[in-house]
Design a protein around this motif. Structure first.
Motif, short mmCIF file in Angstrom:
data_model
loop_
_atom_site.label_atom_id
_atom_site.label_comp_id
_atom_site.label_asym_id
_atom_site.label_seq_id
_atom_site.Cartn_x
_atom_site.Cartn_y
_atom_site.Cartn_z
N VAL A 35 -4.59 7.37 -2.87
CA VAL A 35 -3.79 6.63 -3.84
C VAL A 35 -4.57 5.43 -4.37
O VAL A 35 -4.46 5.07 -5.55
CB VAL A 35 -2.45 6.17 -3.21
CG1 VAL A 35 -1.73 5.17 -4.11
CG2 VAL A 35 -1.56 7.37 -2.94
N ASN A 36 -5.39 4.83 -3.50
CA ASN A 36 -6.10 3.61 -3.89
C ASN A 36 -7.56 3.85 -4.31
O ASN A 36 -8.32 2.89 -4.48
CB ASN A 36 -6.04 2.59 -2.75
CG ASN A 36 -4.65 1.98 -2.64
OD1 ASN A 36 -4.24 1.21 -3.50
ND2 ASN A 36 -3.91 2.37 -1.62
N THR B 131 3.36 7.89 -4.99
CA THR B 131 2.03 8.29 -4.51
C THR B 131 1.63 9.67 -5.05
O THR B 131 0.70 10.30 -4.55
CB THR B 131 1.99 8.32 -2.97
OG1 THR B 131 3.01 9.21 -2.51
CG2 THR B 131 2.21 6.94 -2.38
N LEU C 72 -3.67 9.57 2.66
CA LEU C 72 -2.86 9.28 1.47
C LEU C 72 -3.16 7.89 0.93
O LEU C 72 -3.35 7.70 -0.29
CB LEU C 72 -1.37 9.42 1.84
CG LEU C 72 -0.34 9.25 0.73
CD1 LEU C 72 -0.61 10.17 -0.45
CD2 LEU C 72 1.08 9.50 1.29
N THR D 77 8.94 7.33 -2.34
CA THR D 77 7.57 7.19 -1.83
C THR D 77 6.69 8.32 -2.38
O THR D 77 5.53 8.11 -2.74
CB THR D 77 7.59 7.21 -0.28
OG1 THR D 77 8.45 6.16 0.18
CG2 THR D 77 6.20 6.99 0.29
N TRP E 239 0.67 -3.36 -0.96
CA TRP E 239 0.42 -2.49 0.19
C TRP E 239 0.43 -3.25 1.52
O TRP E 239 0.86 -2.71 2.54
CB TRP E 239 -0.93 -1.76 0.03
CG TRP E 239 -0.87 -0.70 -1.02
CD1 TRP E 239 -1.49 -0.72 -2.24
CD2 TRP E 239 -0.13 0.53 -0.96
NE1 TRP E 239 -1.18 0.43 -2.94
CE2 TRP E 239 -0.36 1.22 -2.18
CE3 TRP E 239 0.69 1.15 0.00
CZ2 TRP E 239 0.22 2.46 -2.46
CZ3 TRP E 239 1.26 2.39 -0.28
CH2 TRP E 239 1.02 3.02 -1.50
N LEU F 230 4.24 4.29 3.95
CA LEU F 230 3.41 5.48 4.17
C LEU F 230 3.51 5.96 5.61
O LEU F 230 3.68 7.16 5.87
CB LEU F 230 1.94 5.17 3.85
CG LEU F 230 1.59 4.82 2.40
CD1 LEU F 230 0.07 4.80 2.23
CD2 LEU F 230 2.22 5.80 1.42
N PHE G 122 0.66 12.81 -2.65
CA PHE G 122 1.63 13.04 -1.58
C PHE G 122 1.76 14.54 -1.27
O PHE G 122 1.65 14.96 -0.12
CB PHE G 122 2.99 12.45 -1.98
CG PHE G 122 4.00 12.42 -0.87
CD1 PHE G 122 4.15 11.29 -0.06
CD2 PHE G 122 4.81 13.52 -0.60
CE1 PHE G 122 5.07 11.25 0.97
CE2 PHE G 122 5.74 13.49 0.43
CZ PHE G 122 5.87 12.36 1.22
#
Lengths: 242, 242
Positions: free
Chosen positions: A23-24, A208, A19, A204, A85, A170, A212
């Motif tokens: 996401v990044n 994401t 994840l 969360t 993060w 996360l 997610f």
């Protein structure tokens, strides 16, 4: 592509890492290590992680295991990762390290012990262990109470008072999501009282999205498999480990 | 003096932090929180650590708990700390984070569960728990084997191939030193086969002399207290926690 992640999405720390990368926008090759098939015990995988656990990582020639160490490494070496993060501010970073360390012997220990011994074990050919499940549930409930009353402070939507998620969110939310494989009654009994925890999971998920849901889709498949298993009479055994 | 450490030297992570500060000349006030007297459960201490565990730290107004997070914080903010304690090189740091994370559910979990339930519990007015002790011993032995065969690589005297000690060496060696409260037979049975582990303990002691012996002196006192206890018949109980 030089970054390889050795994961089984059934494993909650594996999901946290996948994840984080998705996401990044971190490019990686996902190497599936199926726990149910014993692929974590092969000599090839043991050359990467002698502890025979997922997740593990190889970045070029650099090998690493333990999910928090991997998350910190990826947050540190990947270009352009937003500060929230894993903040470089020493006080904020210390608080995130604190919740990550706390996680091991509390939420992680409780949730894993409860869910594995009450529900998941038969998928790996092992019997249920109701004594171990009961001990795990107690640690799980205490951990959820501490998240509700302490780690989710009033001032922010995420852990340790943050307005945006960190790697700790996360890791802990992916752990709690494992409860989705339980039957509705058990899940509601355990999670229902913790309103801030429930909202934090949604926050969360929103932060994401859409990754997610994609990363957690495996839990629906696990639940279906569990429903197809013959209803096994519980055995009480002393030794159950992956 | 603005740095206060809330510790009980009977607690192995407390000793690791006190040792780190003494070796590095970090000034601190040691606030004793006696576990045997229940001082970790007072409202005053819970305001510092709501998890009711030692060690905890207050630096000025900044409060922190979890020993690894405290060690990393102190290594980061204290002036003049030699690089080897927590290297800034991202690869070396990642390996140290990995062993610190591994520690929680392996050596720490095994050693604590075994020693507490086989030996220490009566000092806190609790019965022994031989079932839990046996489960802990198994995890402890596997962890020692992994330290011997993996974490203590051929190339260095300390963990993850280092020539000088890191905070991980302090944390893990202080954990293993807890075995000193066992009777000689049990201690030799458990530690005897692990020659590299035994040498590494001596190397860590040498590298942190004379503070190592001073910080561990408490274990002699604990052993004396244990020898004075009436020989209690072991009870098997399901719920033993600090």
């Amino acid at each position: 592509m030089s970054l390889k992640l050795y994961v089984d999405r059934m494993s909650q720390p594996s999901r946290a890492i996948v994840l984080f990368c998705k996401v990044n926008g971190i490019a990686f090759e996902e190497v599936k290590i199926e726990l149910a098939k014993g692929q974590h015990r092969t000599p090839e995988f043991q050359a990467i992680n002698p502890m025979k656990k997922v997740p593990a990582m190889v970045d070029g020639t650099f090998m690493l295991f333990e999910s928090h160490a991997i998350l910190i490494y990826l947050a540190s070496v990947s270009p352009g990762i937003p500060e929230h993060w894993y903040p470089s501010d020493v006080l904020r970073r210390a608080k995130i390290n604190s919740v990550l360390d706390w996680h091991h012997s509390n939420l992680r220990h409780g949730a894993f012990t409860f869910i594995f011994n009450s529900t998941i074990a038969p998928l790996l050919g092992l019997p249920l262990n109701l004594r171990a499940a009961a001990e795990g549930e107690k640690v799980l409930l205490t951990s959820l109470a501490h998240i509700e009353s302490y780690w989710l402070e009033e001032s922010g939507r995420f852990l340790v008072g943050s307005e945006r998620p960190s790697i700790a969110d996360l890791s802990l939310v992916c752990e709690i999501m494992q409860l989705m494989v339980l039957n509705d009654e058990d899940r509601n009994r355990i999670l229902g009282p913790y309103k801030k925890v429930l909202k934090w999971i949604e926050d969360t998920k929103d932060a994401t999205s859409p990754h997610f849901d994609e990363v957690h889709d495996v839990l629906n498949q696990v639940k279906e498999k569990l429903q197809k298993l013959p209803s096994a009479g519980p055995n009480v055994v002393a030794d159950v480990s992956l």
